[in-house]
Design a protein around this motif. Structure first.
Motif, short mmCIF file in Angstrom:
data_model
loop_
_atom_site.label_atom_id
_atom_site.label_comp_id
_atom_site.label_asym_id
_atom_site.label_seq_id
_atom_site.Cartn_x
_atom_site.Cartn_y
_atom_site.Cartn_z
N GLY A 72 0.82 -1.16 -0.02
CA GLY A 72 0.07 -0.09 -0.23
C GLY A 72 0.87 1.11 -0.08
O GLY A 72 0.59 2.11 -0.69
N ARG A 73 1.81 1.22 1.02
CA ARG A 73 2.74 2.29 0.92
C ARG A 73 3.58 2.68 -0.54
O ARG A 73 3.53 3.72 -0.92
CB ARG A 73 3.73 2.29 2.07
CG ARG A 73 3.23 2.51 3.59
CD ARG A 73 4.44 2.69 4.59
NE ARG A 73 5.27 1.51 4.44
CZ ARG A 73 4.98 0.36 5.17
NH1 ARG A 73 4.01 0.43 6.02
NH2 ARG A 73 6.08 -0.61 5.22
N ALA A 74 3.97 1.43 -1.23
CA ALA A 74 4.63 1.54 -2.29
C ALA A 74 3.67 2.14 -3.36
O ALA A 74 4.13 2.89 -4.12
CB ALA A 74 5.24 0.20 -2.74
N HIS A 75 2.37 1.49 -3.44
CA HIS A 75 1.50 2.02 -4.30
C HIS A 75 1.12 3.75 -4.21
O HIS A 75 1.08 4.38 -5.11
CB HIS A 75 0.32 1.47 -4.36
CG HIS A 75 -0.87 1.80 -5.29
ND1 HIS A 75 -0.96 1.70 -6.49
CD2 HIS A 75 -1.68 2.60 -5.16
CE1 HIS A 75 -1.74 2.36 -7.17
NE2 HIS A 75 -2.44 2.75 -6.45
N GLN A 76 1.07 4.10 -3.07
CA GLN A 76 0.97 5.42 -2.64
C GLN A 76 2.09 6.31 -3.10
O GLN A 76 1.82 7.30 -3.83
CB GLN A 76 0.58 5.88 -1.16
CG GLN A 76 0.22 7.14 -0.86
CD GLN A 76 -1.21 7.52 -1.45
OE1 GLN A 76 -2.20 6.55 -1.81
NE2 GLN A 76 -1.26 8.58 -1.89
N GLU A 77 3.15 5.75 -2.76
CA GLU A 77 4.33 6.48 -3.19
C GLU A 77 4.66 6.55 -4.93
O GLU A 77 4.84 7.77 -5.30
CB GLU A 77 5.58 5.90 -2.73
CG GLU A 77 6.80 6.54 -2.91
CD GLU A 77 8.18 5.91 -2.32
OE1 GLU A 77 9.33 6.19 -3.02
OE2 GLU A 77 7.88 5.20 -1.51
N LYS A 78 4.22 5.48 -5.51
CA LYS A 78 4.31 5.83 -7.03
C LYS A 78 3.12 6.79 -7.38
O LYS A 78 3.32 7.58 -8.32
CB LYS A 78 3.98 4.41 -7.60
CG LYS A 78 3.90 4.09 -9.13
CD LYS A 78 3.81 2.84 -9.36
CE LYS A 78 2.78 1.96 -9.02
NZ LYS A 78 2.60 0.43 -9.74
N HIS A 79 1.89 6.60 -6.92
CA HIS A 79 0.97 7.39 -7.27
C HIS A 79 1.29 8.93 -6.94
O HIS A 79 1.20 9.80 -8.07
CB HIS A 79 -0.27 7.18 -6.49
CG HIS A 79 -1.79 7.96 -6.90
ND1 HIS A 79 -2.12 7.66 -8.02
CD2 HIS A 79 -2.22 8.95 -6.15
CE1 HIS A 79 -3.22 8.63 -8.04
NE2 HIS A 79 -3.17 9.34 -6.99
N LYS A 81 4.56 10.09 -6.93
CA LYS A 81 5.42 10.64 -7.88
C LYS A 81 4.76 10.70 -9.19
O LYS A 81 5.45 11.66 -10.10
CB LYS A 81 6.41 9.58 -7.92
CG LYS A 81 7.46 9.58 -6.81
CD LYS A 81 8.63 8.35 -7.00
CE LYS A 81 9.27 8.43 -5.87
NZ LYS A 81 10.47 7.24 -6.01
N LEU A 82 4.04 10.03 -9.64
CA LEU A 82 3.44 10.00 -11.17
C LEU A 82 2.39 11.16 -11.25
O LEU A 82 2.30 11.70 -12.50
CB LEU A 82 2.83 8.68 -11.47
CG LEU A 82 3.59 7.58 -11.71
CD1 LEU A 82 2.65 6.46 -12.00
CD2 LEU A 82 4.69 7.81 -12.65
N ARG A 83 2.27 11.97 -10.22
CA ARG A 83 1.60 13.29 -10.43
C ARG A 83 2.28 14.51 -11.00
O ARG A 83 1.95 15.10 -11.72
CB ARG A 83 0.99 13.91 -9.06
CG ARG A 83 0.01 13.18 -8.43
CD ARG A 83 -0.58 13.66 -7.17
NE ARG A 83 -1.50 12.90 -6.49
CZ ARG A 83 -1.67 13.00 -5.38
NH1 ARG A 83 -1.46 14.00 -4.52
NH2 ARG A 83 -2.87 12.16 -4.85
N SER A 84 3.86 14.04 -10.75
CA SER A 84 4.75 15.07 -11.32
C SER A 84 5.08 14.64 -12.75
O SER A 84 5.23 13.55 -13.15
CB SER A 84 5.81 15.19 -10.43
OG SER A 84 6.90 15.73 -11.25
N PRO A 85 4.93 15.60 -13.64
CA PRO A 85 5.47 15.21 -15.01
C PRO A 85 6.90 14.83 -15.22
O PRO A 85 7.09 14.29 -16.45
CB PRO A 85 5.08 16.59 -16.01
CG PRO A 85 5.27 17.58 -14.63
CD PRO A 85 4.65 17.01 -13.61
N LEU A 86 7.74 15.27 -14.35
CA LEU A 86 9.02 14.71 -14.43
C LEU A 86 9.43 13.22 -14.27
O LEU A 86 10.36 12.56 -14.63
CB LEU A 86 9.94 15.30 -13.37
CG LEU A 86 9.67 16.76 -13.20
CD1 LEU A 86 10.62 17.55 -12.26
CD2 LEU A 86 10.43 17.55 -14.67
N PHE A 87 8.29 12.41 -13.55
CA PHE A 87 8.36 11.07 -13.55
C PHE A 87 7.76 10.50 -14.37
O PHE A 87 6.95 10.68 -14.95
CB PHE A 87 8.01 10.83 -11.94
CG PHE A 87 8.94 11.15 -10.96
CD1 PHE A 87 9.94 10.42 -10.44
CD2 PHE A 87 8.48 12.07 -10.27
CE1 PHE A 87 10.74 10.75 -9.51
CE2 PHE A 87 9.29 12.79 -9.18
CZ PHE A 87 10.43 11.80 -8.88
#
Length: 192
Positions: A72-79, A81-87
């Motif tokens: 759950g933490r890994a999914h939340q962290e990925k989510h 990060k992917l809000r930023s267009p840099l990732f």
């Protein structure tokens, strides 16, 4: 002082990329074009809550509580990060956690090739998976994708076939195990 200016895109391309927004500023339609960030892959390999029967050993309910929290933490962290267009998501990188220390690169390459072969044999790759890969890749135009679909007799012609005579290198070109990867908490975790 001289200033050199170039157009980023021409006017017709800019019109096709324009995103219409509603009163709250949220996009109404998604723009059509290459998915340069490979966001279509963000849900791959995720075990969803209540997705399978509880008798299945891979269902969410049968995963230990600590592993559920970690996922759950890994999914939340990925989510986040992917809000930023840099990732972006690298379509050729695979992350494997809890890899045994006795497994080296050559063994992992063979295991990955066996997994690809078994997955294709069990029809785990669908026509929609291949189409989303083609669309996101941007190498084929919509017309070329439609032509490929019309030229095929069925789903079997679209889904790739694993040919062991071509060798593992075609399917798994390289493998690197980084056993010294440091996470946020400073602890080492295994990443491929």
């Amino acid at each position: 002082r001289r200033i050199l200016v170039d157009k980023a895109v021409d006017k017709s391309t800019a019109e096709s990329l324009k995103v219409q927004r509603d009163e709250d500023g949220k996009p109404i339609d998604k723009k059509i074009g290459k998915d340069k960030r490979n966001l279509y892959l963000k849900g791959e390999g995720r075990v969803m809550e209540g997705g399978k029967e509880t008798t299945d050993p891979n269902s969410w309910e049968n995963i230990p509580q600590s592993d559920q929290m970690k996922r759950g933490r890994a999914h939340q962290e990925k989510h986040t990060k992917l809000r930023s267009p840099l990732f972006f998501i690298n379509p050729f990188r695979l992350s494997i956690r809890n890899l045994g220390k006795h497994i080296d690169e050559s063994q992992l390459k063979v295991l990955a090739a066996m997994g690809i072969e078994k997955g294709l044999e069990k029809n785990l790759v669908s026509k929609e998976d291949v189409l989303s890969h083609w669309r996101a890749g941007g190498e084929l135009t919509a017309r070329e994708i439609i032509q490929r679909l019309n030229a095929s007799d069925g789903d079997e012609d679209i889904i790739p076939i694993y040919d062991s005579s071509e060798g593992i290198k075609k399917y798994v070109p390289s493998v690197f195990i980084d056993r010294d990867f440091q996470g946020k908490d400073g602890k080492a975790s295994k990443v491929l």
